[in-house]
Enzyme design. Structure first.
Site, PDB file in Angstrom:
ATOM      1  N   HIS A   1     -13.296   3.381  -7.762  1.00 35.84           N
ATOM      2  CA  HIS A   1     -14.719   3.066  -7.967  1.00 35.84           C
ATOM      3  C   HIS A   1     -15.291   3.950  -9.055  1.00 35.84           C
ATOM      4  O   HIS A   1     -16.493   3.965  -9.287  1.00 35.84           O
ATOM      5  CB  HIS A   1     -15.490   3.277  -6.662  1.00 35.84           C
ATOM      6  CG  HIS A   1     -14.816   2.634  -5.503  1.00 35.84           C
ATOM      7  ND1 HIS A   1     -13.990   3.322  -4.654  1.00 35.84           N
ATOM      8  CD2 HIS A   1     -14.815   1.339  -5.098  1.00 35.84           C
ATOM      9  CE1 HIS A   1     -13.493   2.489  -3.756  1.00 35.84           C
ATOM     10  NE2 HIS A   1     -13.976   1.288  -3.999  1.00 35.84           N
TER      11      HIS A   1
ATOM     12  N   ASP B   1       0.840  -1.205   0.000  1.00 34.89           N
ATOM     13  CA  ASP B   1       0.000   0.000   0.000  1.00 34.89           C
ATOM     14  C   ASP B   1       0.873   1.252   0.000  1.00 34.89           C
ATOM     15  O   ASP B   1       2.028   1.213   0.403  1.00 34.89           O
ATOM     16  CB  ASP B   1      -0.842   0.057   1.280  1.00 34.89           C
ATOM     17  CG  ASP B   1      -2.037  -0.885   1.240  1.00 34.89           C
ATOM     18  OD1 ASP B   1      -2.206  -1.622   0.251  1.00 34.89           O
ATOM     19  OD2 ASP B   1      -2.806  -0.882   2.228  1.00 34.89           O
ATOM     20  N   MET B   2       0.281   2.382  -0.373  1.00 31.86           N
ATOM     21  CA  MET B   2       0.980   3.665  -0.218  1.00 31.86           C
ATOM     22  C   MET B   2       0.280   4.458   0.880  1.00 31.86           C
ATOM     23  O   MET B   2      -0.950   4.528   0.918  1.00 31.86           O
ATOM     24  CB  MET B   2       0.976   4.448  -1.531  1.00 31.86           C
ATOM     25  CG  MET B   2       1.861   5.671  -1.494  1.00 31.86           C
ATOM     26  SD  MET B   2       3.597   5.300  -1.092  1.00 31.86           S
ATOM     27  CE  MET B   2       4.230   4.789  -2.681  1.00 31.86           C
TER      28      MET B   2
ATOM     29  N   ARG C   1     -12.621   6.332   4.529  1.00 30.03           N
ATOM     30  CA  ARG C   1     -13.751   5.936   3.655  1.00 30.03           C
ATOM     31  C   ARG C   1     -14.883   6.957   3.781  1.00 30.03           C
ATOM     32  O   ARG C   1     -15.538   7.301   2.809  1.00 30.03           O
ATOM     33  CB  ARG C   1     -14.298   4.547   4.015  1.00 30.03           C
ATOM     34  CG  ARG C   1     -13.320   3.402   3.945  1.00 30.03           C
ATOM     35  CD  ARG C   1     -12.852   3.059   2.548  1.00 30.03           C
ATOM     36  NE  ARG C   1     -11.814   3.872   1.981  1.00 30.03           N
ATOM     37  CZ  ARG C   1     -10.495   3.789   2.224  1.00 30.03           C
ATOM     38  NH1 ARG C   1     -10.036   2.894   3.052  1.00 30.03           N
ATOM     39  NH2 ARG C   1      -9.627   4.582   1.625  1.00 30.03           N
TER      40      ARG C   1
ATOM     41  N   ARG D   1      -0.624  -0.536  -8.585  1.00 29.32           N
ATOM     42  CA  ARG D   1      -2.047  -0.292  -8.343  1.00 29.32           C
ATOM     43  C   ARG D   1      -2.214   1.226  -8.296  1.00 29.32           C
ATOM     44  O   ARG D   1      -1.648   1.889  -7.434  1.00 29.32           O
ATOM     45  CB  ARG D   1      -2.493  -0.893  -7.012  1.00 29.32           C
ATOM     46  CG  ARG D   1      -3.983  -0.627  -6.741  1.00 29.32           C
ATOM     47  CD  ARG D   1      -4.270  -0.575  -5.250  1.00 29.32           C
ATOM     48  NE  ARG D   1      -3.833  -1.806  -4.615  1.00 29.32           N
ATOM     49  CZ  ARG D   1      -3.391  -1.856  -3.363  1.00 29.32           C
ATOM     50  NH1 ARG D   1      -3.322  -0.768  -2.622  1.00 29.32           N
ATOM     51  NH2 ARG D   1      -2.999  -2.986  -2.848  1.00 29.32           N
TER      52      ARG D   1
ATOM     53  N   ALA E   1      -5.787   8.805  -0.672  1.00 37.52           N
ATOM     54  CA  ALA E   1      -6.778   8.879   0.407  1.00 37.52           C
ATOM     55  C   ALA E   1      -6.404   9.805   1.557  1.00 37.52           C
ATOM     56  O   ALA E   1      -7.163   9.933   2.500  1.00 37.52           O
ATOM     57  CB  ALA E   1      -7.003   7.469   0.964  1.00 37.52           C
TER      58      ALA E   1
HETATM   59  P1  FDA Z   1     -13.935   8.973  -6.151  1.00 37.88           P
HETATM   60  O1  FDA Z   1     -13.714   9.305  -4.733  1.00 37.88           O
HETATM   61  O2  FDA Z   1     -13.936  10.092  -7.141  1.00 37.88           O
HETATM   62  O3  FDA Z   1     -15.284   8.159  -6.253  1.00 37.88           O
HETATM   63  C1  FDA Z   1     -15.892   7.772  -7.446  1.00 37.88           C
HETATM   64  C2  FDA Z   1     -17.283   7.243  -7.105  1.00 37.88           C
HETATM   65  O4  FDA Z   1     -17.134   6.009  -6.374  1.00 37.88           O
HETATM   66  C3  FDA Z   1     -18.062   8.154  -6.163  1.00 37.88           C
HETATM   67  O5  FDA Z   1     -18.852   9.073  -6.867  1.00 37.88           O
HETATM   68  C4  FDA Z   1     -18.903   7.173  -5.380  1.00 37.88           C
HETATM   69  O6  FDA Z   1     -20.035   6.828  -6.107  1.00 37.88           O
HETATM   70  C5  FDA Z   1     -18.022   5.960  -5.279  1.00 37.88           C
HETATM   71  N1  FDA Z   1     -17.239   5.975  -4.022  1.00 37.88           N
HETATM   72  C6  FDA Z   1     -15.928   6.289  -3.861  1.00 37.88           C
HETATM   73  N2  FDA Z   1     -15.547   6.158  -2.579  1.00 37.88           N
HETATM   74  C7  FDA Z   1     -16.654   5.779  -1.911  1.00 37.88           C
HETATM   75  C8  FDA Z   1     -16.902   5.480  -0.542  1.00 37.88           C
HETATM   76  N3  FDA Z   1     -15.945   5.552   0.382  1.00 37.88           N
HETATM   77  N4  FDA Z   1     -18.162   5.111  -0.216  1.00 37.88           N
HETATM   78  C9  FDA Z   1     -19.136   5.019  -1.125  1.00 37.88           C
HETATM   79  N5  FDA Z   1     -18.959   5.288  -2.443  1.00 37.88           N
HETATM   80  C10 FDA Z   1     -17.738   5.662  -2.829  1.00 37.88           C
HETATM   81  N6  FDA Z   1      -5.390   5.013  -1.167  1.00 37.88           N
HETATM   82  C11 FDA Z   1      -4.129   5.272  -0.758  1.00 37.88           C
HETATM   83  O7  FDA Z   1      -3.777   6.434  -0.519  1.00 37.88           O
HETATM   84  N7  FDA Z   1      -3.238   4.228  -0.606  1.00 37.88           N
HETATM   85  C12 FDA Z   1      -3.573   2.933  -0.884  1.00 37.88           C
HETATM   86  O8  FDA Z   1      -2.732   2.029  -0.752  1.00 37.88           O
HETATM   87  C13 FDA Z   1      -4.892   2.677  -1.364  1.00 37.88           C
HETATM   88  N8  FDA Z   1      -5.276   1.404  -1.707  1.00 37.88           N
HETATM   89  C14 FDA Z   1      -6.490   1.216  -2.329  1.00 37.88           C
HETATM   90  C15 FDA Z   1      -6.813  -0.028  -2.861  1.00 37.88           C
HETATM   91  C16 FDA Z   1      -7.999  -0.202  -3.557  1.00 37.88           C
HETATM   92  C17 FDA Z   1      -8.322  -1.538  -4.178  1.00 37.88           C
HETATM   93  C18 FDA Z   1      -8.904   0.897  -3.699  1.00 37.88           C
HETATM   94  C19 FDA Z   1     -10.197   0.763  -4.449  1.00 37.88           C
HETATM   95  C20 FDA Z   1      -8.600   2.112  -3.146  1.00 37.88           C
HETATM   96  C21 FDA Z   1      -7.404   2.298  -2.451  1.00 37.88           C
HETATM   97  N9  FDA Z   1      -7.085   3.533  -1.910  1.00 37.88           N
HETATM   98  C22 FDA Z   1      -5.793   3.752  -1.471  1.00 37.88           C
HETATM   99  C23 FDA Z   1      -8.117   4.608  -1.758  1.00 37.88           C
HETATM  100  C24 FDA Z   1      -8.098   5.600  -2.922  1.00 37.88           C
HETATM  101  O9  FDA Z   1      -6.954   6.414  -2.872  1.00 37.88           O
HETATM  102  C25 FDA Z   1      -9.344   6.504  -2.903  1.00 37.88           C
HETATM  103  O10 FDA Z   1      -9.327   7.268  -1.721  1.00 37.88           O
HETATM  104  C26 FDA Z   1     -10.660   5.752  -2.984  1.00 37.88           C
HETATM  105  O11 FDA Z   1     -10.586   4.703  -3.899  1.00 37.88           O
HETATM  106  C27 FDA Z   1     -11.817   6.714  -3.410  1.00 37.88           C
HETATM  107  O12 FDA Z   1     -11.547   7.245  -4.655  1.00 37.88           O
HETATM  108  P2  FDA Z   1     -12.182   6.694  -6.027  1.00 37.88           P
HETATM  109  O13 FDA Z   1     -11.059   6.384  -6.953  1.00 37.88           O
HETATM  110  O14 FDA Z   1     -13.097   5.584  -5.793  1.00 37.88           O
HETATM  111  O15 FDA Z   1     -12.871   7.957  -6.694  1.00 37.88           O
END
Ligand code: FDA
Length: 306
Positions: free
Chosen positions: A227, A129-130, A289, A179, A184
């Site tokens: 997502h 992870d990062m 989250r 990945r 986050a």
């Molecule tokens: P975005 O936040 O723009 O969301 C797109 C859409 O997805 C939203 O409109 C909503 O519908 C849905 N959605 C997103 N998050 C949601 C939530 N919490 N609840 C409900 N719906 C939601 N980060 C990091 O800094 N280090 C890491 O190692 C990882 N590892 C990691 C692994 C995997 C498999 C995933 C999916 C994510 C991570 N992350 C992470 C987290 C990542 O950085 C990011 O914060 C989240 O994935 C939310 O961003 P989205 O890309 O989903 O886009």
């Protein structure tokens, strides 16, 4: 709201108290099947039925004793055995600070090497992870050392960081596993894009850079950890335009988020993997989250209702 929630994620006083509240414990169940590995392993079976692979992560970060890191490594070694015994299409993703990286970097690397070795014997990838931006240099350095002896390893890179384009160019000749996520943590404007459209545009540009790298005969094990289905579909179009298939990458989403989309994408021929988290130390992870989608706070508060 995002800043407040991310501040709450880091606050030690809240970290000790909030997880004890019953409604918080109830709300977190939306994002994890349970606190123990057995719950996570049992949840994996449901995904297999839909053709979705899984990735496991035990929650916890910034441990304060080296022995805690040792125990986490032992836990993951045992988990890999169980995954193999049960025939699960599953991988493991670790956080360096949970392997006591803050206390002893070489020991954390040694833990990763043992895990990578076992994963390699089982034909799996070990993911790293990062964490926050203070850790990026160190995580990349450790990853490059790990990957040199263990090609079955991957690292998470964050599209919100200005530096990631250069990091990808540095990693590409090393046949990395990447990945790609948006990121986050709460980061300053000096190191990270602050606006969502900027992060999204960089996400696509970075994914396309890796697809172009693949076309130029670099090997990249690419996971799109997001997502954001619109972005995934845009990137798939780029892949096809470059003469690659959309199976050139894997779509990775978190347990409990956009589950219907995970199934739809798997049915449509994408390779999909669901990250199942478990463990008692879920508080900072859960707050991140909530920060990603403040509407989740309403969901948490609704748990107060009978
Ligand atoms: P975005 O936040 O723009 O969301 C797109 C859409 O997805 C939203 O409109 C909503 O519908 C849905 N959605 C997103 N998050 C949601 C939530 N919490 N609840 C409900 N719906 C939601 N980060 C990091 O800094 N280090 C890491 O190692 C990882 N590892 C990691 C692994 C995997 C498999 C995933 C999916 C994510 C991570 N992350 C992470 C987290 C990542 O950085 C990011 O914060 C989240 O994935 C939310 O961003 P989205 O890309 O989903 O886009």
């Amino acid at each position: 709201m995002r800043s407040i929630l991310l501040w709450m994620a880091r606050n030690q006083w809240l970290r000790e108290r909030l997880p004890k509240l019953w409604f918080a414990r109830r709300a977190v169940r939306r994002f994890m099947p349970g606190e123990d590995a057995d719950s996570a392993l049992a949840a994996a079976a449901g995904f297999a039925a839909d053709g979705i692979a899984v990735m496991f992560t035990r929650l916890g970060e910034n441990v304060t004793k080296a022995e805690e890191g040792d125990a986490v490594a032992e836990h993951y070694l045992g988990l890999l055995d169980t995954i193999a015994e049960r025939g699960i299409d599953g991988e493991v993703s670790v956080k360096l600070t949970q392997l006591a990286y803050d206390l002893d970097r070489d020991r954390a690397l040694a833990h990763c090497e043992r895990l990578a070795e076992k994963a390699a014997a089982q034909g799996r990838t070990l993911w790293v992870d990062m964490e926050g931006s203070d850790y990026v240099d160190g995580t990349l350095e450790l990853y490059e050392r790990l990957h040199a002896g263990h090609p079955n390893t991957g690292i998470c890179l964050q599209a919100y960081l200005h530096r990631t384009a250069a990091d990808i160019q540095r990693l590409l000749p090393q046949s990395p596993g990447v990945r790609l996520v948006k990121g986050a943590y709460a980061e300053k404007a000096t190191v990270a894009y602050q606006k969502r459209p900027e992060v999204d545009a960089n996400y696509v540009a970075l994914a396309v850079a890796m697809l172009e790298g693949m076309r130029a005969r670099h090997t990249v094990t690419l996971g799109l950890g997001t997502h954001d289905v619109e972005l995934i579909e845009q990137i798939a179009e780029h892949a096809v335009a470059l003469g690659l298939d959309r199976t050139a990458f894997e779509v990775e989403m978190l347990y409990g988020i956009r589950s219907g989309e995970q199934r739809r994408l798997a049915k449509a021929g994408y390779r999909v993997r669901d990250l199942i988290a478990y463990g008692e130390a879920w508080y900072p992870w859960y707050m991140r989250r909530l920060a990603e989608r403040p509407a989740n706070v309403l969901f948490a508060l609704r748990q107060l209702l009978p």
